[in-house]
Scaffold this motif. Structure first.
Motif, PDB file in Angstrom:
ATOM      1  N   ILE A 108       0.834  -1.206   0.000  1.00 50.95           N
ATOM      2  CA  ILE A 108       0.000   0.000   0.000  1.00 50.95           C
ATOM      3  C   ILE A 108       0.866   1.252   0.000  1.00 50.95           C
ATOM      4  CG2 ILE A 108      -1.700   1.312   1.316  1.00 50.95           C
ATOM      5  CD1 ILE A 108      -2.821  -1.343   2.325  1.00 50.95           C
ATOM      6  N   ALA A 109       1.931   1.244   0.812  1.00 51.27           N
ATOM      7  CA  ALA A 109       2.804   2.423   0.901  1.00 51.27           C
ATOM      8  C   ALA A 109       3.515   2.680  -0.422  1.00 51.27           C
ATOM      9  CB  ALA A 109       3.829   2.232   2.020  1.00 51.27           C
ATOM     10  N   GLY A 110       3.939   1.616  -1.109  1.00 46.13           N
ATOM     11  CA  GLY A 110       4.626   1.791  -2.387  1.00 46.13           C
ATOM     12  C   GLY A 110       3.721   2.387  -3.447  1.00 46.13           C
ATOM     13  N   VAL A 111       2.535   1.830  -3.584  1.00 46.95           N
ATOM     14  CA  VAL A 111       1.581   2.341  -4.574  1.00 46.95           C
ATOM     15  C   VAL A 111       1.167   3.769  -4.223  1.00 46.95           C
ATOM     16  CG1 VAL A 111      -0.732   2.038  -5.550  1.00 46.95           C
ATOM     17  CG2 VAL A 111       0.741   0.042  -5.179  1.00 46.95           C
ATOM     18  N   ASN A 112       0.865   3.978  -2.944  1.00 42.99           N
ATOM     19  CA  ASN A 112       0.459   5.306  -2.488  1.00 42.99           C
ATOM     20  C   ASN A 112       1.558   6.342  -2.733  1.00 42.99           C
ATOM     21  OD1 ASN A 112      -2.015   6.183  -1.522  1.00 42.99           O
ATOM     22  ND2 ASN A 112      -1.298   6.409   0.571  1.00 42.99           N
ATOM     23  N   SER A 113       2.802   5.946  -2.481  1.00 47.69           N
ATOM     24  CA  SER A 113       3.928   6.864  -2.653  1.00 47.69           C
ATOM     25  C   SER A 113       4.126   7.238  -4.113  1.00 47.69           C
ATOM     26  CB  SER A 113       5.209   6.239  -2.089  1.00 47.69           C
ATOM     27  OG  SER A 113       5.125   6.055  -0.694  1.00 47.69           O
ATOM     28  N   CYS A 114       4.014   6.265  -5.000  1.00 54.76           N
ATOM     29  CA  CYS A 114       4.142   6.546  -6.433  1.00 54.76           C
ATOM     30  C   CYS A 114       3.111   7.579  -6.875  1.00 54.76           C
ATOM     31  CB  CYS A 114       3.981   5.269  -7.246  1.00 54.76           C
ATOM     32  SG  CYS A 114       5.345   4.090  -7.100  1.00 54.76           S
ATOM     33  N   LEU A 115       1.877   7.384  -6.444  1.00 57.58           N
ATOM     34  CA  LEU A 115       0.807   8.303  -6.817  1.00 57.58           C
ATOM     35  C   LEU A 115       1.004   9.669  -6.176  1.00 57.58           C
ATOM     36  CD1 LEU A 115      -2.216   5.843  -6.467  1.00 57.58           C
ATOM     37  CD2 LEU A 115      -1.188   6.651  -8.589  1.00 57.58           C
ATOM     38  N   PHE A 116       1.365   9.668  -4.898  1.00 54.63           N
ATOM     39  CA  PHE A 116       1.500  10.929  -4.161  1.00 54.63           C
ATOM     40  C   PHE A 116       2.638  11.784  -4.708  1.00 54.63           C
ATOM     41  CE2 PHE A 116       3.688  13.232  -0.706  1.00 54.63           C
ATOM     42  CZ  PHE A 116       2.705  14.173  -0.423  1.00 54.63           C
ATOM     43  N   PHE A 117       3.829  11.196  -4.832  1.00 50.88           N
ATOM     44  CA  PHE A 117       4.981  11.966  -5.284  1.00 50.88           C
ATOM     45  C   PHE A 117       4.804  12.449  -6.721  1.00 50.88           C
ATOM     46  CE2 PHE A 117       7.257   9.435  -1.929  1.00 50.88           C
ATOM     47  CZ  PHE A 117       7.536  10.515  -1.115  1.00 50.88           C
ATOM     48  N   SER A 118       4.231  11.618  -7.568  1.00 52.83           N
ATOM     49  CA  SER A 118       4.025  12.010  -8.955  1.00 52.83           C
ATOM     50  C   SER A 118       3.094  13.217  -9.045  1.00 52.83           C
ATOM     51  CB  SER A 118       3.450  10.836  -9.751  1.00 52.83           C
ATOM     52  OG  SER A 118       3.173  11.212 -11.075  1.00 52.83           O
ATOM     53  N   ARG A 119       2.001  13.176  -8.303  1.00 53.54           N
ATOM     54  CA  ARG A 119       1.037  14.272  -8.358  1.00 53.54           C
ATOM     55  C   ARG A 119       1.557  15.519  -7.644  1.00 53.54           C
ATOM     56  NH1 ARG A 119      -4.504  10.739  -7.223  1.00 53.54           N
ATOM     57  NH2 ARG A 119      -4.371   9.498  -9.149  1.00 53.54           N
ATOM     58  N   LEU A 120       2.276  15.316  -6.552  1.00 51.31           N
ATOM     59  CA  LEU A 120       2.791  16.474  -5.807  1.00 51.31           C
ATOM     60  C   LEU A 120       3.821  17.243  -6.622  1.00 51.31           C
ATOM     61  CD1 LEU A 120       3.049  18.066  -3.099  1.00 51.31           C
ATOM     62  CD2 LEU A 120       4.951  16.521  -2.559  1.00 51.31           C
ATOM     63  N   TRP A 121       4.853  16.539  -7.108  1.00 55.05           N
ATOM     64  CA  TRP A 121       5.929  17.224  -7.819  1.00 55.05           C
ATOM     65  C   TRP A 121       5.508  17.720  -9.198  1.00 55.05           C
ATOM     66  CZ3 TRP A 121       9.461  12.812  -5.833  1.00 55.05           C
ATOM     67  CH2 TRP A 121      10.000  13.182  -4.585  1.00 55.05           C
ATOM     68  N   GLY A 122       4.393  17.251  -9.707  1.00 55.71           N
ATOM     69  CA  GLY A 122       3.904  17.750 -10.986  1.00 55.71           C
ATOM     70  C   GLY A 122       2.810  18.783 -10.848  1.00 55.71           C
ATOM     71  N   LEU A 174      10.218   6.541  -8.420  1.00 61.67           N
ATOM     72  CA  LEU A 174       9.293   6.267  -9.519  1.00 61.67           C
ATOM     73  C   LEU A 174       8.321   7.419  -9.740  1.00 61.67           C
ATOM     74  CD1 LEU A 174       8.549   2.509  -8.735  1.00 61.67           C
ATOM     75  CD2 LEU A 174       9.930   3.409 -10.617  1.00 61.67           C
ATOM     76  N   GLY A 175       7.902   8.050  -8.650  1.00 65.18           N
ATOM     77  CA  GLY A 175       7.000   9.187  -8.780  1.00 65.18           C
ATOM     78  C   GLY A 175       7.655  10.382  -9.433  1.00 65.18           C
ATOM     79  N   LEU A 176       8.984  10.402  -9.400  1.00 61.71           N
ATOM     80  CA  LEU A 176       9.724  11.505 -10.000  1.00 61.71           C
ATOM     81  C   LEU A 176       9.968  11.295 -11.485  1.00 61.71           C
ATOM     82  CD1 LEU A 176      11.180  14.166  -9.122  1.00 61.71           C
ATOM     83  CD2 LEU A 176      13.265  12.798  -8.905  1.00 61.71           C
ATOM     84  N   ILE A 177      10.161  10.041 -11.896  1.00 62.54           N
ATOM     85  CA  ILE A 177      10.566   9.784 -13.279  1.00 62.54           C
ATOM     86  C   ILE A 177       9.432   9.324 -14.176  1.00 62.54           C
ATOM     87  CG2 ILE A 177      12.912   9.227 -12.556  1.00 62.54           C
ATOM     88  CD1 ILE A 177      12.267   6.285 -12.839  1.00 62.54           C
ATOM     89  N   THR A 178       8.271   8.995 -13.594  1.00 64.02           N
ATOM     90  CA  THR A 178       7.169   8.530 -14.435  1.00 64.02           C
ATOM     91  C   THR A 178       5.842   8.924 -13.807  1.00 64.02           C
ATOM     92  OG1 THR A 178       6.241   6.574 -15.543  1.00 64.02           O
ATOM     93  CG2 THR A 178       7.029   6.274 -13.290  1.00 64.02           C
TER      94      THR A 178
END
Length: 242
Positions: free
Chosen positions: A71-85, A158-162
């Protein structure tokens, strides 16, 4: 943290406490209940009867760690991607705050929230387990906490690069391969894969074996450090282009 470094941390904490990001962690209780029921059924059928109480205790805590890691991995990918973008994040860079906090603040905030979830989840599991004399609680809890650190670290990279969706799919695939490392013959013909693939599964199977379990935890911790370091470098490159 000083004021310039803590801005993004505090802002990220407030974002992560919203239902959108906390909600997935509410899936932990029913998922754990299902796994406990399934293990009890298999035990009644004699499938897991060979496990002693210490091994079953490790399995119970590992179940909690495994689900939280997913859950933390999936959540982190979504969170970081949306936050930094997001436009909010881009606008925040014009404020008198440290640009480095734009990476470390959200990362530490996500790790803080997941750590609290880990303590609450494992605490509930431990409270439901029978007392075991001389059980290495600190060793087991520390080693099984490392996959949670790895999940947030990998999610940040992953949230940073994709995109969040692509990152989530890649994380789940990587975690699946990491789970398969617990099968002794799976990577027997490819020794280098034992280093490249995160040893999520081997941590569980070797958790009570010292120092083998500790070695696997250190290897996974190295994976986490590498992911965070790469993410920080890529973040710096992106900031120089702004």
């Amino acid at each position: 943290m000083n004021g310039r470094m803590s801005f993004h941390y505090k802002s990220s904490i407030l974002l992560l406490l919203r239902t959108r990001w906390v909600g997935p962690y509410l899936l932990l209780p029913p998922m754990l209940a299902f796994m406990v029921y399934a293990e009890a059924y298999l035990s009644a059928q004699g499938v897991t009867g060979i496990f002693d109480m210490e091994q079953r205790t490790v399995l119970a805590i590992w179940n909690a760690s495994l689900l939280l890691t997913l859950i933390a991995g999936v959540n982190s990918c979504l969170f970081f991607s949306r936050l930094w973008g997001s436009f909010w994040f881009r606008n925040s860079l014009s404020l008198p705050v440290s640009r480095a906090s734009g990476f470390w603040g959200p990362f530490l905030a996500a790790l803080s929230v997941v750590t609290i979830m880990y303590l609450l989840t494992t605490g509930a599991v431990i409270a439901a387990l029978p007392d075991i004399d001389q059980f290495p609680w600190l060793q087991v809890l520390a080693e099984l906490y490392v996959p949670v650190i790895w999940a947030v670290s990998a999610g940040a990279l992953l949230g940073l690069i994709t995109s969040g969706t692509a990152g989530s799919l890649f994380f789940v695939t990587l975690m699946l391969f990491g789970f398969l490392t617990s099968i002794p013959s799976f990577f027997a013909s490819s020794a280098w894969l034992q280093v490249v693939v995160p040893p999520v599964g081997r941590i569980m199977t070797l958790c009570l074996v010292y120092p083998s379990g500790l070695i696997q935890a250190v290897i996974l911790l190295v994976h986490s450090v590498v992911a965070v370091t790469l993410g920080r470098l890529l973040y710096s490159v992106g900031m120089k282009r702004r």
